[in-house]
Write a protein that holds these residues in place. Structure first.
Motif, PDB file in Angstrom:
ATOM      1  N   PRO B  14      37.255  29.950  46.933  1.00 21.50           N
ATOM      2  CA  PRO B  14      38.193  30.960  46.451  1.00 21.50           C
ATOM      3  C   PRO B  14      37.913  32.327  47.087  1.00 21.50           C
ATOM      4  N   ARG B  15      38.972  33.092  47.342  1.00 25.28           N
ATOM      5  CA  ARG B  15      38.765  34.475  47.815  1.00 25.28           C
ATOM      6  C   ARG B  15      37.856  35.199  46.840  1.00 25.28           C
ATOM      7  N   LEU B  16      36.953  36.012  47.369  1.00 25.06           N
ATOM      8  CA  LEU B  16      35.986  36.744  46.530  1.00 25.06           C
ATOM      9  C   LEU B  16      35.124  35.787  45.701  1.00 25.06           C
ATOM     10  N   GLY B  17      34.877  34.594  46.311  1.00 21.49           N
ATOM     11  CA  GLY B  17      34.059  33.623  45.597  1.00 21.49           C
ATOM     12  C   GLY B  17      33.068  32.961  46.545  1.00 21.49           C
ATOM     13  N   GLN B  34      37.564  39.099  50.541  1.00 21.02           N
ATOM     14  CA  GLN B  34      38.993  39.344  50.372  1.00 21.02           C
ATOM     15  C   GLN B  34      39.710  39.193  51.718  1.00 21.02           C
ATOM     16  N   VAL B  57      31.698  38.904  44.041  1.00 21.06           N
ATOM     17  CA  VAL B  57      31.775  39.342  45.438  1.00 21.06           C
ATOM     18  C   VAL B  57      32.775  40.482  45.543  1.00 21.06           C
TER      19      VAL B  57
END
Ligand code: SRM
Ligand SMILES: Cc1cc2nc3c(=O)[nH]c(=O)nc-3n(C[C@H](O)[C@H](O)[C@H](O)COP(=O)(O)OP(=O)(O)OC[C@H]3O[C@@H](n4cnc5c(N)ncnc54)[C@H](O)[C@@H]3O)c2cc1C
Ligand code: SF4
Ligand code: FES
Lengths: 815, 111
Positions: B14-17, B34, B57
């Motif tokens: 996942p974005r920011l993960g 991101q 993140v």
């Protein structure tokens, strides 16, 4: 059966010690007493210390009110101002006031303070002669100042000098007549006393040292003083400030034990078991009092004693003094000089700068300090005195201050708050350490002196330490939030409140929209603002906003609590603390099947399975779900537990079905997200076995209905709830609690629990929203119910069904 | 050196993960920012071994879930005032596929 009837507490004396005792008592046992207060003065309780500042024009009378009339009303206290008690009858347990009112008591608190000492001088009864004790005295002095008259103050002690300086500030030519050869001889040594006199002379005060007053001269009003050595001092206003005498008249005529003051034991009880006493009117182990610090301690002990604690014991704390004359720094504590061969004196003198410091040492311990001109290290020396610390190591350096004594710290000049140790006492009046101030600032995100005052009481009494508190504030926030004290985080200068306001005003519905519209410095925010924004958006737009898991702390992201070894704990809900054999069996089976190392009963009346591996979580939940168990949100900034006691169903004292009501409340509120975690409890009677008085919302059942309490916290900083109101039905409990919950959800800042929130906005505000505004309360409750429609979905069941599956699987295994 | 090992697709994270990868040298956390940059660090916080993959993140840092140390995703170093460094792993992104080079790990900056 009846709820325990409240006992009657009558307080005589609406002053600093009496009201502090009442405040402490309301915290400990808000429902124990019906309280009636008699005050001789026509005002609500005010900060007497600050009269000096009112006189000097630095404060208005309104600024020094401690408890407003509303406060008395809101706490159900009956206040009679301007109505002194004239007599008390310990046998009948009644008091009689000047108005003729007779009030019975179960417990009586004497807090009559002291009276100004008036020497037996001819002419003392002439108009124009005043003491310096209360607002009325100050008003008389201000009146004289308006007429630009001349003043003389008898007494060169703390009080007299503050009076003289205040009058001088008001433009009056002012003289001080002092019996001794040095000023403030009880607090200062000769050298510091002379420096003080020199400074005050430069500021325009005249001194008549070694002067004994023979009479106040004048025919129809005071015209001046005549001293025994023949000197005369012309004056239109004569202020007598030679000391105080405990006000014991009532106690004496009622036959209580009285020496210099009203004799009290360590529990603040007088010789009559039903009568307590605190403040300047008491004598404890032969000692009488004239400063507030020991009174605060007495208030605490007396309140605990009144609340039924047999172990509360008063011990007089070490005392220090400062003079409240702006720009003149004086500090002293303990012994003023060496008393015999065994004592040593360390002295530092800088006559050009007018700085003088003296430490008195005995057996390598500091036993006294006198400081003039530079008092920055006063708090530190005072701490060394109180701790009886061995200072042999730093003896050679310590007179230069803490920064030099502790060579590893670089001094920065001025008050070196960085070099101060955490337990150094900053506010002597209220006993607040630097550590406590720093903790409050960081944990509660405080940004102003007023907030620090409100939360810690530091500098809330005499205000002398305000500059140090300010320095600590600057130092702490400067480092922690890089001088952007007011902003939410480094990404924005806007405060939490401003951001929330804009979210609604501009209808911002995604995090990107917020960050774009409000000019965030970092386009994807940071670990501080993202969880807050996620919550604010969820609260503002419950039906529309899509939760952002990546902006949640790990526990909320995976719906379990991370442990120090990276495993997780799993706590299923047990509604109102109730469980069944089949639920317990399911828990036992899960523990066996997944070899869960620890099964523990939590402090929240339910069971915790600790040490579950992340990949096992969905399987563990699936098994628990099958037995009807859902997430207990033990990880959430949301509703945690609703603790209950057995209540009327089983308990011989229960007045209502507390267990059933607890279950209803938990069913109403589970699943909601909140600024910080929220815990409730329902107790079946005032014995309060569910500990409702330290919960965010607490319900105490009584025969006549339900008492609703708010803002309690049993965590880091213990805070008893405030009493909100009593309602008659369960439905009302649900409505009021739901409304409180929603207003807290909508208005508190992220990570602010109800306790600090209530302290920040004030109980008056909560009452206004919940009690005074019926339609507003109902609307808030409706908004809560609406948002719950989208929140009450068991997150475990969702994940068992496949939501966020990637969270629980490794991406790959490679050699 | 051609020791690139494919571990998955960008869209798996996942974005920011982050996601984790088990390796012979220990667990590796692979982060996605991101802006769809990918970084990899050994999944042990320099403080007390917290699982960085579980942190929040933002930008090019991750905040450890245990005691909030902020770790730089590029260098693996803790942000002042904390001191310490976790070992970064060389990672590349080709047409949405993520590759790790485990044989030669990037040098630790210091410590
Ligand atoms: C499990 C439990 C201890 C136990 O074994 O009994 C517990 C465990 C933790 N508590 Fe607690 N608290 C537990 C009851 C309490 C209580 C008692 C109560 O609820 O009646 C309190 C004091 C009451 C209160 O909150 O007012 C309590 C006050 C705290 C605090 C201080 C909160 C405060 O506002 O001062 C924290 C720190 C925080 O939340 O920031 C905390 C934080 C924690 C954390 C989440 C620490 C952490 O971040 O990892 C612990 C999680 C352990 C875990 O993984 O399960 N825990 N904690 C209890 C779970 C109750 C439940 O069934 O959900
Ligand atoms: C100008 C000034 C400056 C001071 N500065 C400092 C300072 O810097 N630091 C410090 O530590 N201390 C200072 N003090 C001392 C401090 O104010 C007192 O120690 C404190 O107020 C004592 O509290 P108390 O409750 O015992 O008495 P009070 O505050 O005097 O309260 C007693 C109250 O009881 C009332 N009362 C008396 N008899 C009756 C009756 N029969 N019925 C009803 N009511 C009655 C009185 O009117 C009074 O309002 C200062 C005092 C003054 C006057
Ligand atoms: S008191 Fe709470 S936070 Fe502290 S160790 Fe125990 S469970 Fe953890
Ligand atoms: S283990 Fe990462 S901050 Fe403590």
């Amino acid at each position: 059966m009846n709820a325990i009837p409240r006992q009657k507490l009558v307080v005589i004396g609406n002053g600093m010690a009496g009201m502090r005792t009442v405040e402490e008592l309301l915290k400990l046992a808000p429902a124990r007493f019906d309280i009636t207060v008699f005050g001789a003065e026509p005002h609500p309780n005010y900060n007497r210390i600050m009269l000096s500042s009112v006189l000097a024009g630095e404060k208005q009378v309104d600024d020094i009110i401690i408890n407003t009339l509303d406060w008395y009303r809101d706490n159900g206290i009956t206040l009679h101002t301007g109505n002194p008690v004239m007599s008390m009858d310990p046998a009948a347990k009644t008091v009689t006031a000047a108005s003729g009112l007779v009030v019975p008591y179960d417990r009586l608190l004497l807090a009559t303070g002291s009276k100004p000492l008036m020497p037996p001088l001819p002419g003392l009864d002439l108009p124009g002669v005043v003491a310096f004790r209360d607002i009325a005295d100050v008003e008389k002095m201000l009146d004289a100042a308006d007429k630009k008259q001349r003043a003389v103050v008898i007494g060169g002690g703390l009080l007299g000098l503050e009076a003289a300086w205040g009058l001088r500030r008001r433009g009056m030519p002012t003289a001080v007549v002092h019996l001794m050869d040095t000023l403030m001889e009880r607090q200062l040594d000769v050298e510091a006393g002379h420096l003080l006199q020199k400074d005050l002379t430069e500021r325009g005060l005249h001194f008549f040292m070694g002067g004994q007053t023979e009479e106040v001269v004048g025919t129809s009003r005071a015209e001046g003083l005549k001293l025994t050595d023949g000197r005369t001092v012309p004056a239109d206003l004569v202020v007598v400030a030679i000391g105080i005498r405990p006000n014991v008249d009532l106690a004496k005529s009622a036959g209580l034990d009285v020496n210099r003051g009203i004799v009290v034991g360590d529990d603040m009880k007088t010789s009559d078991d039903a009568v307590y006493s605190v403040g300047e009117c008491v004598e404890h182990r032969g000692q009488v009092f004239g400063l507030v610090a020991p009174l605060w301690e007495q208030a605490k002990v007396c309140a605990a004693s009144l609340a039924g604690d047999p172990d509360a014991i008063y011990v007089t704390p070490a005392l220090s003094t400062r003079l409240k004359i702006t720009g003149i720094d004086v500090f002293s504590a303990g012994q003023l000089a060496a008393q015999d061969e065994a004592d040593e004196e360390l002295i530092y003198r800088d006559s050009a700068k007018g700085i003088y410091k003296k430490l008195v040492l005995r057996d390598s311990k500091v036993v006294g300090a006198v400081m003039y001109g530079d008092v920055a290290d006063g708090a530190w020396y005072f701490q060394l005195i109180r701790e009886k610390a061995d200072v042999a190591e730093m003896r050679d350096r310590m007179i230069f201050g803490q920064a030099y004594a502790d060579v590893s710290c670089k001094g920065k000049g001025g008050v070196d708050v960085a070099a101060m140790s955490d337990d150094a006492q900053v506010c002597g009046c209220n006993g607040v350490s630097k550590g406590a101030i720093v903790k409050a600032i960081t944990e509660k995100g405080l940004t102003s002196l007023d907030e620090v005052k409100a939360h810690t009481k530091a500098s809330a009494s005499c205000g002398q330490c305000a500059s140090v508190v300010q320095a600590i504030l600057a130092h702490t926030t400067g480092e922690v939030v890089e001088a952007k004290a007011a902003g939410m985080c480094g990404c924005t200068d806007l405060s939490h409140d401003a951001v929330r306001h804009e979210i609604i005003a501009q209808k911002l519905k995604t995090m990107d929209a917020v960050r774009g519209a409000l000019g965030w410095h970092n386009h994807d925010g940071c670990a501080k603002c993202r969880p807050a924004l996620n919550y604010y958006l969820l609260c503002a737009w419950p039906a529309e906003y899509v939760d952002d898991g990546q902006s949640r702390f790990i526990n909320e992201r995976v719906h379990a609590n991370i442990q120090k070894d990276g495993t997780y704990s799993v706590i299923p809900r047990m509604w109102g603390g109730l469980t069944t054999p089949s639920e317990l069996r399911a828990i036992a089976d899960v523990a066996d099947k997944f070899k869960i190392p620890t099964v523990k009963v939590t402090g929240g009346q339910r069971i915790d399975l600790l040490g579950v591996k992340k990949e096992q979580l969905p399987e563990v939940w699936a098994d628990l779900n099958k037995a009807g168990l859902v997430s207990g949100h033990g990880y959430a900034k949301g509703l945690r537990t609703v603790k209950t006691c057995v209540g009327s169903e089983w308990c011989r004292f229960g007045t209502q079905d507390s267990t059933g009501l607890g279950v209803k409340l938990e069913k109403l509120m589970w699943g909601s997200w909140t600024p910080h975690k929220v815990k409730l409890a329902v107790s079946g009677c005032p014995r309060n076995c569910a500990e409702a008085s330290i919960k965010d919302i607490g319900i105490i059942c009584v025969e006549a209905g339900y008492d609703i309490l708010v803002g309690g916290n049993g965590g880091i900083e213990l805070r008893g709830t405030d009493y909100l109101t009593r309602v008659a039905t369960e439905d009302e409990v649900l409505e009021y609690s739901g409304a409180i919950m929603q207003i807290y959800r909508e208005e508190a800042r992220y990570l602010e629990r109800t306790a600090p929130w209530v302290e920040r906005v004030g109980m008056d505000y909560v009452k206004k929203r919940i009690l005074d505004d019926e339609s507003g309360r109902k609307a808030a409750y409706a908004r809560f119910l609406h948002s719950q429609k989208y929140a009450q979905i068991d997150p475990w069941a969702e994940r068992v069904a496949g939501v966020d599956a990637h969270q629980f699987k490794t991406l790959a295994e490679v050699e | 050196m051609n020791d690139w090992i494919k571990i998955g697709r960008l869209s798996d994270i996942p974005r920011l993960g982050a996601r984790t990868v088990e390796t012979a040298q220990g667990q590796v956390a692979v982060f996605r920012t991101q802006d769809d940059e990918v970084f990899a660090l050994f999944n042990r916080c320099p403080h007390k071994g917290g699982p960085l993959s579980e942190g929040i993140v933002s930008g090019r840092v991750v905040v450890c879930p245990l005691h909030n140390w902020t770790i730089d995703l590029v260098t693996g170093e803790a942000t002042a005032p904390d001191e310490g460094c976790t070992r970064p792993v060389v990672v590349k992104l080709v047409d949405g596929d993520i590759f790790l080079e485990l044989a030669v790990s990037k040098k630790v900056a210091h410590g």
